[in-house]
Scaffold this motif. Structure first.
Motif, PDB file in Angstrom:
ATOM      1  N   PHE A 131       0.842  -1.196   0.000  1.00 15.53           N
ATOM      2  CA  PHE A 131       0.000   0.000   0.000  1.00 15.53           C
ATOM      3  C   PHE A 131       0.881   1.251   0.000  1.00 15.53           C
ATOM      4  O   PHE A 131       1.914   1.279   0.667  1.00 15.53           O
ATOM      5  CB  PHE A 131      -0.887   0.034   1.253  1.00 15.53           C
ATOM      6  CG  PHE A 131      -1.759  -1.179   1.439  1.00 15.53           C
ATOM      7  CD1 PHE A 131      -2.517  -1.694   0.403  1.00 15.53           C
ATOM      8  CD2 PHE A 131      -1.840  -1.796   2.676  1.00 15.53           C
ATOM      9  CE1 PHE A 131      -3.336  -2.807   0.591  1.00 15.53           C
ATOM     10  CE2 PHE A 131      -2.651  -2.905   2.879  1.00 15.53           C
ATOM     11  CZ  PHE A 131      -3.406  -3.404   1.832  1.00 15.53           C
ATOM     12  N   ASP A 132       0.428   2.268  -0.719  1.00 12.95           N
ATOM     13  CA  ASP A 132       1.150   3.542  -0.687  1.00 12.95           C
ATOM     14  C   ASP A 132       0.364   4.621   0.062  1.00 12.95           C
ATOM     15  O   ASP A 132       0.836   5.736   0.213  1.00 12.95           O
ATOM     16  CB  ASP A 132       1.535   4.011  -2.089  1.00 12.95           C
ATOM     17  CG  ASP A 132       0.330   4.296  -2.988  1.00 12.95           C
ATOM     18  OD1 ASP A 132      -0.823   4.106  -2.544  1.00 12.95           O
ATOM     19  OD2 ASP A 132       0.559   4.702  -4.139  1.00 12.95           O
ATOM     20  N   ALA A 133      -0.820   4.274   0.519  1.00 14.10           N
ATOM     21  CA  ALA A 133      -1.650   5.201   1.296  1.00 14.10           C
ATOM     22  C   ALA A 133      -2.670   4.374   2.072  1.00 14.10           C
ATOM     23  O   ALA A 133      -2.905   3.207   1.756  1.00 14.10           O
ATOM     24  CB  ALA A 133      -2.370   6.187   0.373  1.00 14.10           C
ATOM     25  N   TRP A 134      -3.263   4.985   3.084  1.00 14.94           N
ATOM     26  CA  TRP A 134      -4.290   4.304   3.866  1.00 14.94           C
ATOM     27  C   TRP A 134      -5.292   5.353   4.348  1.00 14.94           C
ATOM     28  O   TRP A 134      -5.020   6.546   4.336  1.00 14.94           O
ATOM     29  CB  TRP A 134      -3.689   3.549   5.053  1.00 14.94           C
ATOM     30  CG  TRP A 134      -3.118   4.456   6.101  1.00 14.94           C
ATOM     31  CD1 TRP A 134      -1.853   4.997   6.125  1.00 14.94           C
ATOM     32  CD2 TRP A 134      -3.786   4.991   7.244  1.00 14.94           C
ATOM     33  NE1 TRP A 134      -1.705   5.814   7.216  1.00 14.94           N
ATOM     34  CE2 TRP A 134      -2.875   5.819   7.925  1.00 14.94           C
ATOM     35  CE3 TRP A 134      -5.073   4.833   7.758  1.00 14.94           C
ATOM     36  CZ2 TRP A 134      -3.211   6.502   9.098  1.00 14.94           C
ATOM     37  CZ3 TRP A 134      -5.412   5.497   8.938  1.00 14.94           C
ATOM     38  CH2 TRP A 134      -4.471   6.318   9.587  1.00 14.94           C
ATOM     39  N   ARG A 135      -6.446   4.867   4.770  1.00 15.31           N
ATOM     40  CA  ARG A 135      -7.449   5.744   5.378  1.00 15.31           C
ATOM     41  C   ARG A 135      -8.448   4.890   6.145  1.00 15.31           C
ATOM     42  O   ARG A 135      -8.514   3.675   5.962  1.00 15.31           O
ATOM     43  CB  ARG A 135      -8.145   6.594   4.329  1.00 15.31           C
ATOM     44  CG  ARG A 135      -9.105   5.845   3.421  1.00 15.31           C
ATOM     45  CD  ARG A 135      -9.775   6.812   2.440  1.00 15.31           C
ATOM     46  NE  ARG A 135     -10.935   6.248   1.814  1.00 15.31           N
ATOM     47  CZ  ARG A 135     -11.104   6.127   0.498  1.00 15.31           C
ATOM     48  NH1 ARG A 135     -10.150   6.526  -0.327  1.00 15.31           N
ATOM     49  NH2 ARG A 135     -12.224   5.620   0.011  1.00 15.31           N
ATOM     50  N   TRP A 136      -9.238   5.550   6.969  1.00 13.53           N
ATOM     51  CA  TRP A 136     -10.357   4.905   7.649  1.00 13.53           C
ATOM     52  C   TRP A 136     -11.588   5.103   6.771  1.00 13.53           C
ATOM     53  O   TRP A 136     -11.827   6.195   6.265  1.00 13.53           O
ATOM     54  CB  TRP A 136     -10.593   5.518   9.026  1.00 13.53           C
ATOM     55  CG  TRP A 136      -9.453   5.311   9.982  1.00 13.53           C
ATOM     56  CD1 TRP A 136      -8.584   6.260  10.433  1.00 13.53           C
ATOM     57  CD2 TRP A 136      -9.062   4.088  10.599  1.00 13.53           C
ATOM     58  NE1 TRP A 136      -7.674   5.693  11.291  1.00 13.53           N
ATOM     59  CE2 TRP A 136      -7.942   4.348  11.412  1.00 13.53           C
ATOM     60  CE3 TRP A 136      -9.528   2.776  10.542  1.00 13.53           C
ATOM     61  CZ2 TRP A 136      -7.298   3.379  12.162  1.00 13.53           C
ATOM     62  CZ3 TRP A 136      -8.895   1.799  11.289  1.00 13.53           C
ATOM     63  CH2 TRP A 136      -7.797   2.103  12.090  1.00 13.53           C
ATOM     64  N   GLU A 137     -12.363   4.028   6.583  1.00 13.78           N
ATOM     65  CA  GLU A 137     -13.527   4.087   5.701  1.00 13.78           C
ATOM     66  C   GLU A 137     -14.704   3.374   6.358  1.00 13.78           C
ATOM     67  O   GLU A 137     -14.520   2.459   7.157  1.00 13.78           O
ATOM     68  CB  GLU A 137     -13.190   3.416   4.362  1.00 13.78           C
ATOM     69  CG  GLU A 137     -14.283   3.463   3.322  1.00 13.78           C
ATOM     70  CD  GLU A 137     -14.727   4.869   2.989  1.00 13.78           C
ATOM     71  OE1 GLU A 137     -15.826   5.263   3.455  1.00 13.78           O
ATOM     72  OE2 GLU A 137     -13.996   5.578   2.266  1.00 13.78           O
ATOM     73  N   ASP A 140     -19.474  -0.324   5.136  1.00 15.43           N
ATOM     74  CA  ASP A 140     -20.449  -0.551   4.068  1.00 15.43           C
ATOM     75  C   ASP A 140     -20.043   0.080   2.734  1.00 15.43           C
ATOM     76  O   ASP A 140     -20.649  -0.192   1.710  1.00 15.43           O
ATOM     77  CB  ASP A 140     -21.846  -0.079   4.487  1.00 15.43           C
ATOM     78  CG  ASP A 140     -21.937   1.411   4.768  1.00 15.43           C
ATOM     79  OD1 ASP A 140     -20.887   2.095   4.820  1.00 15.43           O
ATOM     80  OD2 ASP A 140     -23.063   1.907   4.944  1.00 15.43           O
ATOM     81  N   ARG A 141     -19.014   0.891   2.708  1.00 15.80           N
ATOM     82  CA  ARG A 141     -18.535   1.495   1.450  1.00 15.80           C
ATOM     83  C   ARG A 141     -17.387   0.715   0.820  1.00 15.80           C
ATOM     84  O   ARG A 141     -17.062   0.920  -0.354  1.00 15.80           O
ATOM     85  CB  ARG A 141     -18.073   2.927   1.708  1.00 15.80           C
ATOM     86  CG  ARG A 141     -19.202   3.894   1.952  1.00 15.80           C
ATOM     87  CD  ARG A 141     -18.775   5.315   1.734  1.00 15.80           C
ATOM     88  NE  ARG A 141     -17.547   5.376   0.942  1.00 15.80           N
ATOM     89  CZ  ARG A 141     -17.447   5.898  -0.269  1.00 15.80           C
ATOM     90  NH1 ARG A 141     -18.476   6.406  -0.846  1.00 15.80           N
ATOM     91  NH2 ARG A 141     -16.304   5.913  -0.910  1.00 15.80           N
ATOM     92  N   VAL A 142     -16.762  -0.163   1.564  1.00 13.39           N
ATOM     93  CA  VAL A 142     -15.548  -0.826   1.089  1.00 13.39           C
ATOM     94  C   VAL A 142     -15.809  -1.721  -0.129  1.00 13.39           C
ATOM     95  O   VAL A 142     -14.974  -1.809  -1.027  1.00 13.39           O
ATOM     96  CB  VAL A 142     -14.875  -1.606   2.242  1.00 13.39           C
ATOM     97  CG1 VAL A 142     -13.659  -2.365   1.759  1.00 13.39           C
ATOM     98  CG2 VAL A 142     -14.482  -0.651   3.360  1.00 13.39           C
ATOM     99  N   VAL A 143     -16.960  -2.352  -0.189  1.00 11.00           N
ATOM    100  CA  VAL A 143     -17.277  -3.244  -1.318  1.00 11.00           C
ATOM    101  C   VAL A 143     -17.128  -2.513  -2.650  1.00 11.00           C
ATOM    102  O   VAL A 143     -16.651  -3.086  -3.631  1.00 11.00           O
ATOM    103  CB  VAL A 143     -18.700  -3.824  -1.175  1.00 11.00           C
ATOM    104  CG1 VAL A 143     -19.120  -4.579  -2.429  1.00 11.00           C
ATOM    105  CG2 VAL A 143     -18.790  -4.723   0.042  1.00 11.00           C
ATOM    106  N   ASP A 144     -17.498  -1.246  -2.690  1.00 10.04           N
ATOM    107  CA  ASP A 144     -17.442  -0.472  -3.940  1.00 10.04           C
ATOM    108  C   ASP A 144     -16.040   0.003  -4.299  1.00 10.04           C
ATOM    109  O   ASP A 144     -15.844   0.587  -5.366  1.00 10.04           O
ATOM    110  CB  ASP A 144     -18.370   0.742  -3.852  1.00 10.04           C
ATOM    111  CG  ASP A 144     -19.824   0.341  -3.733  1.00 10.04           C
ATOM    112  OD1 ASP A 144     -20.199  -0.706  -4.301  1.00 10.04           O
ATOM    113  OD2 ASP A 144     -20.586   1.062  -3.060  1.00 10.04           O
ATOM    114  N   LEU A 145     -15.059  -0.229  -3.430  1.00 12.00           N
ATOM    115  CA  LEU A 145     -13.699   0.262  -3.655  1.00 12.00           C
ATOM    116  C   LEU A 145     -12.720  -0.832  -4.062  1.00 12.00           C
ATOM    117  O   LEU A 145     -11.568  -0.539  -4.378  1.00 12.00           O
ATOM    118  CB  LEU A 145     -13.187   0.955  -2.383  1.00 12.00           C
ATOM    119  CG  LEU A 145     -14.031   2.135  -1.892  1.00 12.00           C
ATOM    120  CD1 LEU A 145     -13.525   2.621  -0.546  1.00 12.00           C
ATOM    121  CD2 LEU A 145     -14.032   3.261  -2.911  1.00 12.00           C
ATOM    122  N   VAL A 146     -13.167  -2.102  -4.021  1.00 15.31           N
ATOM    123  CA  VAL A 146     -12.277  -3.227  -4.327  1.00 15.31           C
ATOM    124  C   VAL A 146     -12.526  -3.733  -5.746  1.00 15.31           C
ATOM    125  O   VAL A 146     -13.578  -3.485  -6.333  1.00 15.31           O
ATOM    126  CB  VAL A 146     -12.442  -4.399  -3.322  1.00 15.31           C
ATOM    127  CG1 VAL A 146     -12.159  -3.947  -1.906  1.00 15.31           C
ATOM    128  CG2 VAL A 146     -13.797  -5.048  -3.424  1.00 15.31           C
TER     129      VAL A 146
END
Length: 166
Positions: A131-137, A140-146
């Motif tokens: 990873f080159d960056a991280w954040r708190w999410e 329920d939104r994570v599914v749309d980001l993978v």
């Protein structure tokens, strides 16, 4: 045929902060069949299980290798979940080429450290940064980001760990 290959044993980590959000990392490169797509390059930490390794220990090791986090308490885990890699036409010598996909046990952990503990860029255990960056999410939104081939597993993780997001 691809479907005759075994699944690679793997652990995934949903690390929740005090606000009920999960840590996600931005993958900056693909890894053989573990491709990334523009705009779909975020994921929660995950990684392979060593021969004979305890799964909870593997989750803590992978979390540390990918993020440097050690300040986390166990909350729960899923049953085994699996996803298949997309078609791969790269070298058969790639470490993941012999696998059909990944069979994962996901662990929910509560982060009890400070954000400055999180460092995805420093290599640990001889493993390159993923990873080159991280954040708190929001969970329920994570599914749309993978990437799409991981979405069904992420939906199951979201459903099973929703109570930790509150």
């Amino acid at each position: 045929m691809t479907n005759e290959k075994p699944y690679r044993p793997n652990v995934g980590i949903a690390l929740f902060n005090g606000d009920g959000r999960v840590l996600i990392g931005h993958r900056f490169k693909g890894d053989g069949p573990e491709i990334i797509l523009p705009g779909l390059d975020w994921q929660m930490p995950q990684g392979g299980v060593d021969e004979g390794e305890n799964l909870r220990d593997a989750a803590m090791r992978e979390l540390w290798e990918e993020t440097s986090v050690v300040s986390a308490n166990y909350l729960g885990e899923t049953d085994w979940l699996a996803y298949e890699f997309p078609p791969y036409d790269g070298p058969e010598t790639h470490r993941l080429a012999k696998f059909r996909g990944q069979r994962q046990k996901w662990f929910a952990l509560r982060f009890n450290g400070r954000d400055d503990e999180i460092d995805p860029l420093t290599p640990r255990n001889g493993q390159p940064a993923e990873f080159d960056a991280w954040r708190w999410e929001r969970l329920d939104r994570v599914v749309d980001l993978v990437v799409p081939f991981r979405r069904e597993v992420y939906r199951a993780v979201v459903q099973q760990f929703a109570g930790f997001a509150n």
